[in-house]
Design a protein around this motif. Structure first.
Motif, mmCIF file in Angstrom:
data_model
loop_
_atom_site.group_PDB
_atom_site.id
_atom_site.type_symbol
_atom_site.label_atom_id
_atom_site.label_comp_id
_atom_site.label_asym_id
_atom_site.label_seq_id
_atom_site.Cartn_x
_atom_site.Cartn_y
_atom_site.Cartn_z
ATOM 1 N N ARG A 163 -21.390 48.357 -17.165
ATOM 2 C CA ARG A 163 -22.808 48.310 -17.506
ATOM 3 C C ARG A 163 -23.108 47.103 -18.396
ATOM 4 O O ARG A 163 -24.119 46.429 -18.233
ATOM 5 C CB ARG A 163 -23.221 49.609 -18.199
ATOM 6 C CG ARG A 163 -24.721 49.699 -18.386
ATOM 7 C CD ARG A 163 -25.165 50.981 -18.985
ATOM 8 N NE ARG A 163 -24.704 51.004 -20.366
ATOM 9 C CZ ARG A 163 -24.420 52.101 -21.049
ATOM 10 N NH1 ARG A 163 -24.559 53.271 -20.506
ATOM 11 N NH2 ARG A 163 -23.996 52.036 -22.288
ATOM 12 N N LEU A 164 -22.258 46.795 -19.344
ATOM 13 C CA LEU A 164 -22.466 45.644 -20.211
ATOM 14 C C LEU A 164 -22.376 44.342 -19.433
ATOM 15 O O LEU A 164 -23.110 43.407 -19.696
ATOM 16 C CB LEU A 164 -21.459 45.647 -21.359
ATOM 17 C CG LEU A 164 -21.664 46.728 -22.414
ATOM 18 C CD1 LEU A 164 -20.530 46.680 -23.435
ATOM 19 C CD2 LEU A 164 -22.993 46.576 -23.092
ATOM 20 N N ARG A 165 -21.483 44.286 -18.464
ATOM 21 C CA ARG A 165 -21.385 43.085 -17.653
ATOM 22 C C ARG A 165 -22.656 42.856 -16.839
ATOM 23 O O ARG A 165 -23.085 41.743 -16.636
ATOM 24 C CB ARG A 165 -20.189 43.193 -16.697
ATOM 25 C CG ARG A 165 -18.959 42.509 -17.230
ATOM 26 C CD ARG A 165 -17.855 42.577 -16.245
ATOM 27 N NE ARG A 165 -17.442 43.994 -16.257
ATOM 28 C CZ ARG A 165 -16.839 44.621 -15.276
ATOM 29 N NH1 ARG A 165 -16.566 43.986 -14.174
ATOM 30 N NH2 ARG A 165 -16.500 45.878 -15.365
ATOM 31 N N ASP A 166 -23.284 43.917 -16.358
ATOM 32 C CA ASP A 166 -24.482 43.797 -15.547
ATOM 33 C C ASP A 166 -25.702 43.366 -16.351
ATOM 34 O O ASP A 166 -26.647 42.838 -15.793
ATOM 35 C CB ASP A 166 -24.797 45.127 -14.853
ATOM 36 C CG ASP A 166 -23.753 45.475 -13.812
ATOM 37 O OD1 ASP A 166 -23.033 44.560 -13.384
ATOM 38 O OD2 ASP A 166 -23.663 46.655 -13.441
ATOM 39 N N GLU A 167 -25.708 43.564 -17.652
ATOM 40 C CA GLU A 167 -26.869 43.236 -18.474
ATOM 41 C C GLU A 167 -26.777 41.857 -19.103
ATOM 42 O O GLU A 167 -27.671 41.443 -19.816
ATOM 43 C CB GLU A 167 -27.056 44.301 -19.554
ATOM 44 C CG GLU A 167 -27.470 45.632 -18.972
ATOM 45 C CD GLU A 167 -27.723 46.680 -20.032
ATOM 46 O OE1 GLU A 167 -27.701 46.340 -21.226
ATOM 47 O OE2 GLU A 167 -27.931 47.834 -19.660
ATOM 48 N N ARG A 168 -25.720 41.147 -18.857
ATOM 49 C CA ARG A 168 -25.625 39.796 -19.398
ATOM 50 C C ARG A 168 -26.649 38.901 -18.708
ATOM 51 O O ARG A 168 -26.929 39.054 -17.532
ATOM 52 C CB ARG A 168 -24.230 39.230 -19.201
ATOM 53 C CG ARG A 168 -23.247 39.851 -20.169
ATOM 54 C CD ARG A 168 -21.922 39.192 -20.085
ATOM 55 N NE ARG A 168 -21.372 39.483 -18.747
ATOM 56 C CZ ARG A 168 -20.341 38.851 -18.234
ATOM 57 N NH1 ARG A 168 -19.745 37.900 -18.901
ATOM 58 N NH2 ARG A 168 -19.894 39.150 -17.043
ATOM 59 N N GLY A 169 -27.211 37.957 -19.461
ATOM 60 C CA GLY A 169 -28.212 37.061 -18.904
ATOM 61 C C GLY A 169 -29.630 37.584 -19.042
ATOM 62 O O GLY A 169 -30.567 36.972 -18.579
ATOM 63 N N GLY A 170 -29.815 38.727 -19.688
ATOM 64 C CA GLY A 170 -31.152 39.298 -19.863
ATOM 65 C C GLY A 170 -32.021 38.482 -20.807
ATOM 66 O O GLY A 170 -33.213 38.317 -20.585
ATOM 67 N N VAL A 171 -31.443 37.946 -21.862
ATOM 68 C CA VAL A 171 -32.216 37.167 -22.830
ATOM 69 C C VAL A 171 -32.680 35.832 -22.233
ATOM 70 O O VAL A 171 -33.854 35.492 -22.342
ATOM 71 C CB VAL A 171 -31.405 36.965 -24.135
ATOM 72 C CG1 VAL A 171 -32.109 35.989 -25.059
ATOM 73 C CG2 VAL A 171 -31.177 38.290 -24.819
ATOM 74 N N PRO A 172 -31.823 35.067 -21.568
ATOM 75 C CA PRO A 172 -32.330 33.824 -20.951
ATOM 76 C C PRO A 172 -33.410 34.087 -19.902
ATOM 77 O O PRO A 172 -34.371 33.322 -19.801
ATOM 78 C CB PRO A 172 -31.086 33.200 -20.313
ATOM 79 C CG PRO A 172 -29.944 33.733 -21.096
ATOM 80 C CD PRO A 172 -30.360 35.127 -21.493
ATOM 81 N N ALA A 173 -33.268 35.162 -19.145
ATOM 82 C CA ALA A 173 -34.306 35.480 -18.154
ATOM 83 C C ALA A 173 -35.621 35.804 -18.851
ATOM 84 O O ALA A 173 -36.698 35.399 -18.395
ATOM 85 C CB ALA A 173 -33.861 36.649 -17.288
#
Length: 163
Positions: free
Chosen positions: A11-21
């Motif tokens: 789950r943590l791997r899937d949420e990476r990149g949320g802040v830049p998006a």
């Protein structure tokens, strides 16, 4: 019952990149919102200019002669723009070149207005728009049985209003 177990590392791997998006989407949404405001402002001013041109053409068409048309049209257009609170700088009205200033002819008026969009902060930073001019136009017929002092050479379109 293995299908009920959750892997927290996946789950943590899937949420990476949320802040830049999010950092990309927020400015895009701001630009879109200001673009909607800009479009609404332009269409509202354009409608007001068409209403002012219509009133100016009507005021010009009921005058007794060609010499009074331009002044009456200018006064009527200015009054409508002032009543509607149009944020206009350098507003002016002109008879268009196709006006036929004779009984049975018509009065065509164009109203010009320069509007500023400098208060749309983020949009003007992304795409510097600046001030631009809008135009509204209208045509009104002159009663064919009206006593009307026709312009010299009446019956043909004019290039500019007579003196």
């Amino acid at each position: 019952m293995g299908y009920l177990q959750h892997d927290s590392s996946a789950r943590l791997r899937d949420e990476r990149g949320g802040v830049p998006a999010t950092l990309i989407l927020i400015p895009l949404l701001l630009v879109l919102m200001e673009l909607v405001i800009f479009t609404g402002r332009v269409s509202a001013v354009k409608a007001d200019l068409n209403a002012a041109a219509s009133e100016a053409a009507r005021a010009g068409s009921i005058q007794g002669g060609y010499t009074q048309i331009e002044a009456a049209a200018d006064d009527a257009a200015g009054l409508v723009l002032a009543q509607r609170g149009v944020p206009c700088s350098g507003g002016r009205s002109e008879l268009n070149s196709l006006s036929i200033l004779a009984p049975g002819g018509f009065v065509g008026v164009e109203v010009y207005c320069t509007i500023s969009v400098a208060d749309l902060g983020f949009l003007t930073q992304v795409a510097p728009i600046g001030d631009f001019e809008l135009r509204g136009s209208a045509v009104e017929g002159i009663d064919p049985f009206r006593v009307f002092e026709a312009a010299p050479g009446a019956g043909a379109p004019i290039d500019s209003p007579p003196p």
